[in-house]
Design a protein around this motif. Structure first.
Motif, PDB file in Angstrom:
ATOM      1  N   HIS A 173      12.411  11.376   8.224  1.00  0.00           N
ATOM      2  CA  HIS A 173      13.614  12.240   8.651  1.00  0.00           C
ATOM      3  C   HIS A 173      14.630  11.903   9.366  1.00  0.00           C
ATOM      4  O   HIS A 173      15.588  11.764   8.883  1.00  0.00           O
ATOM      5  N   ALA A 174      14.353  11.298  10.333  1.00  0.00           N
ATOM      6  CA  ALA A 174      15.481  10.824  11.260  1.00  0.00           C
ATOM      7  C   ALA A 174      15.035  10.176  12.198  1.00  0.00           C
ATOM      8  O   ALA A 174      13.713   9.870  12.717  1.00  0.00           O
ATOM      9  N   SER A 175      15.916   9.151  12.701  1.00  0.00           N
ATOM     10  CA  SER A 175      15.554   7.941  13.818  1.00  0.00           C
ATOM     11  C   SER A 175      16.594   7.935  14.600  1.00  0.00           C
ATOM     12  O   SER A 175      17.825   7.871  14.336  1.00  0.00           O
ATOM     13  N   ASP A 176      16.254   7.109  15.904  1.00  0.00           N
ATOM     14  CA  ASP A 176      17.493   6.760  16.588  1.00  0.00           C
ATOM     15  C   ASP A 176      17.554   5.424  16.261  1.00  0.00           C
ATOM     16  O   ASP A 176      18.462   4.397  17.002  1.00  0.00           O
ATOM     17  N   HIS A 177      16.944   4.692  15.390  1.00  0.00           N
ATOM     18  CA  HIS A 177      17.046   3.190  15.034  1.00  0.00           C
ATOM     19  C   HIS A 177      17.756   3.276  13.640  1.00  0.00           C
ATOM     20  O   HIS A 177      17.407   4.206  12.751  1.00  0.00           O
ATOM     21  N   GLY A 178      18.344   1.940  13.193  1.00  0.00           N
ATOM     22  CA  GLY A 178      19.180   1.832  12.059  1.00  0.00           C
ATOM     23  C   GLY A 178      17.937   1.856  10.992  1.00  0.00           C
ATOM     24  O   GLY A 178      16.582   1.582  11.170  1.00  0.00           O
ATOM     25  N   LYS A 179      18.251   2.133   9.828  1.00  0.00           N
ATOM     26  CA  LYS A 179      17.347   2.124   8.631  1.00  0.00           C
ATOM     27  C   LYS A 179      16.341   2.915   8.833  1.00  0.00           C
ATOM     28  O   LYS A 179      15.249   2.727   8.343  1.00  0.00           O
ATOM     29  N   LEU A 180      16.432   4.137   9.836  1.00  0.00           N
ATOM     30  CA  LEU A 180      15.414   4.949   9.639  1.00  0.00           C
ATOM     31  C   LEU A 180      14.095   4.448  10.277  1.00  0.00           C
ATOM     32  O   LEU A 180      12.993   4.678  10.080  1.00  0.00           O
TER      33      LEU A 180
ATOM     34  N   SER B 179       0.814  -1.154  -0.287  1.00  0.00           N
ATOM     35  CA  SER B 179      -0.038   0.015   0.259  1.00  0.00           C
ATOM     36  C   SER B 179       0.715   1.201   0.157  1.00  0.00           C
ATOM     37  O   SER B 179       0.430   2.370   0.213  1.00  0.00           O
ATOM     38  N   LYS B 180       2.199   0.892  -0.307  1.00  0.00           N
ATOM     39  CA  LYS B 180       3.081   2.016  -0.313  1.00  0.00           C
ATOM     40  C   LYS B 180       2.913   2.964   0.922  1.00  0.00           C
ATOM     41  O   LYS B 180       2.954   4.305   0.823  1.00  0.00           O
ATOM     42  N   ASP B 181       3.154   2.486   2.110  1.00  0.00           N
ATOM     43  CA  ASP B 181       3.036   3.142   3.342  1.00  0.00           C
ATOM     44  C   ASP B 181       4.435   2.896   4.136  1.00  0.00           C
ATOM     45  O   ASP B 181       4.432   2.222   5.039  1.00  0.00           O
ATOM     46  N   CYS B 182       5.334   3.255   3.533  1.00  0.00           N
ATOM     47  CA  CYS B 182       6.673   3.294   3.950  1.00  0.00           C
ATOM     48  C   CYS B 182       6.694   3.935   5.496  1.00  0.00           C
ATOM     49  O   CYS B 182       7.540   3.383   6.300  1.00  0.00           O
ATOM     50  N   VAL B 183       6.019   4.827   5.647  1.00  0.00           N
ATOM     51  CA  VAL B 183       6.213   5.472   7.070  1.00  0.00           C
ATOM     52  C   VAL B 183       5.391   4.734   7.934  1.00  0.00           C
ATOM     53  O   VAL B 183       5.372   5.218   9.231  1.00  0.00           O
ATOM     54  N   GLY B 184       4.785   3.816   7.564  1.00  0.00           N
ATOM     55  CA  GLY B 184       4.299   2.895   8.628  1.00  0.00           C
ATOM     56  C   GLY B 184       5.440   2.212   9.494  1.00  0.00           C
ATOM     57  O   GLY B 184       5.172   1.752  10.863  1.00  0.00           O
ATOM     58  N   CYS B 185       6.561   1.992   8.791  1.00  0.00           N
ATOM     59  CA  CYS B 185       7.665   1.487   9.557  1.00  0.00           C
ATOM     60  C   CYS B 185       8.804   2.421   9.822  1.00  0.00           C
ATOM     61  O   CYS B 185       9.722   2.328  10.617  1.00  0.00           O
ATOM     62  N   HIS B 186       9.042   3.267   8.985  1.00  0.00           N
ATOM     63  CA  HIS B 186      10.266   4.298   8.715  1.00  0.00           C
ATOM     64  C   HIS B 186       9.883   5.758   8.989  1.00  0.00           C
ATOM     65  O   HIS B 186       8.828   6.007   8.573  1.00  0.00           O
ATOM     66  N   ASN B 187      10.654   6.393   9.706  1.00  0.00           N
ATOM     67  CA  ASN B 187      10.544   7.854   9.692  1.00  0.00           C
ATOM     68  C   ASN B 187      11.198   8.374   8.604  1.00  0.00           C
ATOM     69  O   ASN B 187      12.405   8.198   8.572  1.00  0.00           O
TER      70      ASN B 187
END
Lengths: 304, 422
Positions: free
Chosen positions: B71-78, B61-69
């Protein structure tokens, strides 16, 4: 692992342990090496001695297991003097030893799986033959004698402890707890409390005088012992467990709480290598059958 | 009454409805497709992934932001949360609280060990299909099953035939049900063929895996590779009461007495030793360590020696594990290289009393090209000891190199050679 670390015997042998046995005032005890028995009266070597018994009259008896004999010694003012050899055909592989109030010797023969009774001069009197109801044969794993000459026999095949009076009549039977590892020893203190020691789980179970079952005494002391195989109580009710594989002694309070650990692995005087039995006399002296060092060591335990 | 005004009201409501539910205008003036479609402009490889047969729902469903931020993240692969925890935001309760057995990757939330978070050619987004995936960790088992002469069809259909992937509420080892219920789902043991194979014994209540290897075997009937002779010959009556007897499957005698019937010489030999291993006569006796029917292990052992011996001697196993230098027999779980598990005249149930003889079985050259050892050489630390291999080494190892009881070689040597102490 700390039990693997040997410390130099020329330094005062052991640790000072605070004994705070159940509500009693805090007392300290230090074990200090006093003497070592290496030889018999004819300068023959001890071989893998697994048993040791002593009494307040200064008698020390050693089960010189590897030589299939008993040896007697006199202890006076910290010195141990050889006395006699007891070698009878009825003893093939003597291990654990006890003395009764008359100086008679009771010895467990591991090969025959019997307890032999010898008089104070070493003459064979017969094997202990308990006849508890409903049991075909008692096969002793270990045993103890109390001050009243009552016998406490651990039979792990039958999963029971049999208590017998000095005539051999069975007066009580205590079933061993079912949920346990492997029971290696039975002990009794001056108050008549019976204890059994589970080496695999490093736990002690107790049964008060007249009780019909054992209940756990405190928690496992597995963090402080590798494979405890022998248990005895001193005259203050503190329990001492001989940690065979960990080459040391573990002290437990009357409530099973861990009080401390003494002695460690090594080959020089004052250190242990697969110890198997300990005996305490009224003076507070301790004799340890230091099996794989082929010797028996005497320690003075000093209350401070 | 005419229906016209009512229809009009409905029509107005229908028109007004969507307007009232319409989302508010984008707060950050996001481009269309900012939640995922835009990402593909820089991540074109995803076009191929999207063609795979199994695509993770947020990806499809092309909802990448479901798992990734974005802009920035404290975790690997955003990732928007820790990689071990992010899957649980949607896939809750993968491991039931009261599960009887659980799969470590599931309990440790290492979902990525088995699943591809984006897309895969395998169902459930698994990184590999079927047993190949399980072989990543359970290689010996899977390879053994593939190589076995007599294969279990259920295994060929995939591990999931019998095992759950995450947790099992009812069975051990992630089994979908306990044995024998699981097996009885396919195998009708009360049918004439299997009744005959089992000598008419009522095996429906027996534990199938005490004889059969569910992963396949080289022995007909899928028995474990080591088979107790009476089982192999179908002579169950040697040990068990007759089928249909009131005592059912009960053995004819208890413990050692039963085994003595055939193994009399071995048992007499062990009973004649100074030291008898306690399990021989206590509790389940021979069955403390051995299986009565068939086993994967040599000598019909219930499991490998490390497991069997370690059930009582955990302290010794632990010492070996902690050792810096690993002793081969311990590393290979070959306790019987040095110890006799039944009885011995030597301390510690050793097969030879003197360590130079015992150790010399493997370290032959050190019997004659090493530090003097043997009966002629008295240990300077203890006049009742002679120098042995164990004078300087501990067979199960120590926290120091070369299984020595002291931290350094000089420290070890100067225990005897005191004049060299610095």
């Amino acid at each position: 692992m700390t039990v693997l670390r040997a410390i130099d015997a020329r330094v005062i042998v052991s640790l000072v342990v605070v004994l705070a046995a159940s509500g009693a005032r805090a007392q300290s005890v230090a074990f200090k090496h006093q003497a070592t028995v290496y030889r018999d009266a004819k300068d023959g070597k001890l071989s893998a001695p697994e048993g040791v018994a002593c009494n307040d009259a200064g008698l020390l008896v050693i089960a010189d297991t590897g030589n299939a004999r008993l040896l007697t010694y006199f202890v006076k003012e910290g010195a141990v003097t050889p006395a006699a050899e007891v070698k009878v055909p009825q003893l093939k592989h003597p291990v654990r030893l006890q003395l009764d109030s008359k100086g008679n010797m009771l010895v467990l023969d591991r090969k025959l799986r019997k307890i032999a009774r010898l008089d104070a001069k070493g003459a064979f009197q017969g094997y202990v033959d308990l006849k508890p109801a409903g049991v075909t044969e008692v096969v002793p794993t270990s045993f103890k004698v109390d001050r009243g000459d009552n016998l406490y026999v651990l039979d792990t095949a039958a999963a029971k402890v049999f208590v017998a009076d000095s005539s051999g009549a069975v007066t009580a039977t205590l079933p061993l707890p079912a949920d346990a590892g492997a029971f290696m020893d039975v002990a009794v203190d001056a108050g008549g409390i019976v204890y059994v020691l589970d080496a695999v789980r490093a736990t002690v179970w107790s049964a008060a005088k007249g009780a019909t079952a054992f209940s756990p005494l405190g928690k496992s002391f597995k963090d402080y012992a590798s494979f405890p195989t022998y248990l005895t109580a001193n005259n203050r009710g503190v329990l001492l467990a001989v940690d065979q594989n960990g080459a040391g002694l573990v002290l437990l309070g009357q409530d099973g709480s861990y009080l401390g650990r003494q002695l460690s692995l090594g080959w020089t005087d004052g250190l242990l290598y697969y110890p198997s039995q300990i005996c305490l006399d009224a003076q507070g002296d301790a004799f340890v059958a230091d099996r794989s060092n082929n010797r028996v060591q005497m320690f003075t335990s000093i209350a401070q | 009454m005419s229906a016209r005004p009512f229809i009009l009201v409905l029509a107005v409501a229908a028109l007004a409805g969507p307007a009232a539910a319409a989302p508010p205008a984008p707060k950050f003036k996001l481009k269309p497709g900012a939640a995922g479609q835009v990402c593909l402009e820089c991540h074109p490889d995803f076009a191929d992934r999207l063609k795979k047969p199994f695509v993770h729902t947020p990806v499809r469903s092309k909802d990448c932001v479901g798992c990734h931020n974005p802009h920035a993240s404290d975790h690997g692969k955003l990732l928007a949360a820790d990689a071990n925890a992010i899957c649980a935001t949607c896939h809750k309760d993968v491991v039931a609280k009261n599960a009887k057995s659980t799969h470590p990757p599931a309990t440790q939330q290492k979902c990525g060990e088995c699943h591809d978070p984006h897309a895969s050619n395998a169902k459930a987004n698994l990184v590999k299909a079927g047993p190949d995936l399980c072989a990543t960790c359970h290689k010996t088992l899977v390879d053994g099953a593939k190589a076995s002469k007599f294969k279990h069809r259920a295994v060929e259909n995939g591990c999931g035939s019998c095992h759950e992937a995450h947790a099992s509420a009812t069975g051990l080892k992630l089994l979908k049900a306990d044995v024998p219920q699981l097996c009885l789902g396919c195998h009708k043991v009360d049918g004439p063929i299997l009744m005959k194979k089992h000598m008419n014994y009522p095996v429906a209540k027996a534990r199938c895996t005490s004889c059969h290897d569910p992963h396949g075997s080289n022995v007909r009937g899928m028995l474990y590779n080591t088979v107790h002779a009476p089982v192999a010959k179908g002579m169950c009556g040697q040990c068990h009461e007759a089928p249909g007897s009131p005592r059912g499957f009960e053995p004819k005698q208890a413990g050692l007495a039963l085994c003595r019937g055939c193994h009399v010489q071995n048992i007499n030999k062990m009973m004649d030793k100074n030291r008898l291993h306690r399990p021989v006569t206590e509790g389940a006796a021979c069955l403390s360590c051995h299986g009565p029917h068939a086993s994967k292990e040599k000598g019909l052992l219930k499991a490998d020696m490390r497991t069997v011996c370690g059930s009582c001697h955990a302290d010794t196993i632990k010492r070996g594990d902690m050792s810096v230098t690993k002793h081969e027999p311990i590393k290979n779980s070959e306790c019987t290289s040095c110890h006799d598990p039944h009885g011995s005249d030597a301390a510690l149930m050793l097969v030879k009393a003197e360590s130079p003889e015992l150790c010399g079985k493997c370290h032959d050259w050190q019997k004659h090209s090493s530090h003097p050892v043997g009966a002629k050489y008295v240990d300077p630390r203890n006049k009742n000891l002679t120098l042995q291999c164990l004078s300087c080494h501990r067979a199960h190892g120590t926290e120091f190199k070369s299984m020595m009881p002291y931290a350094t070689v000089p420290e070890t040597c100067t225990k005897c050679h005191e004049k060299f102490t610095r």
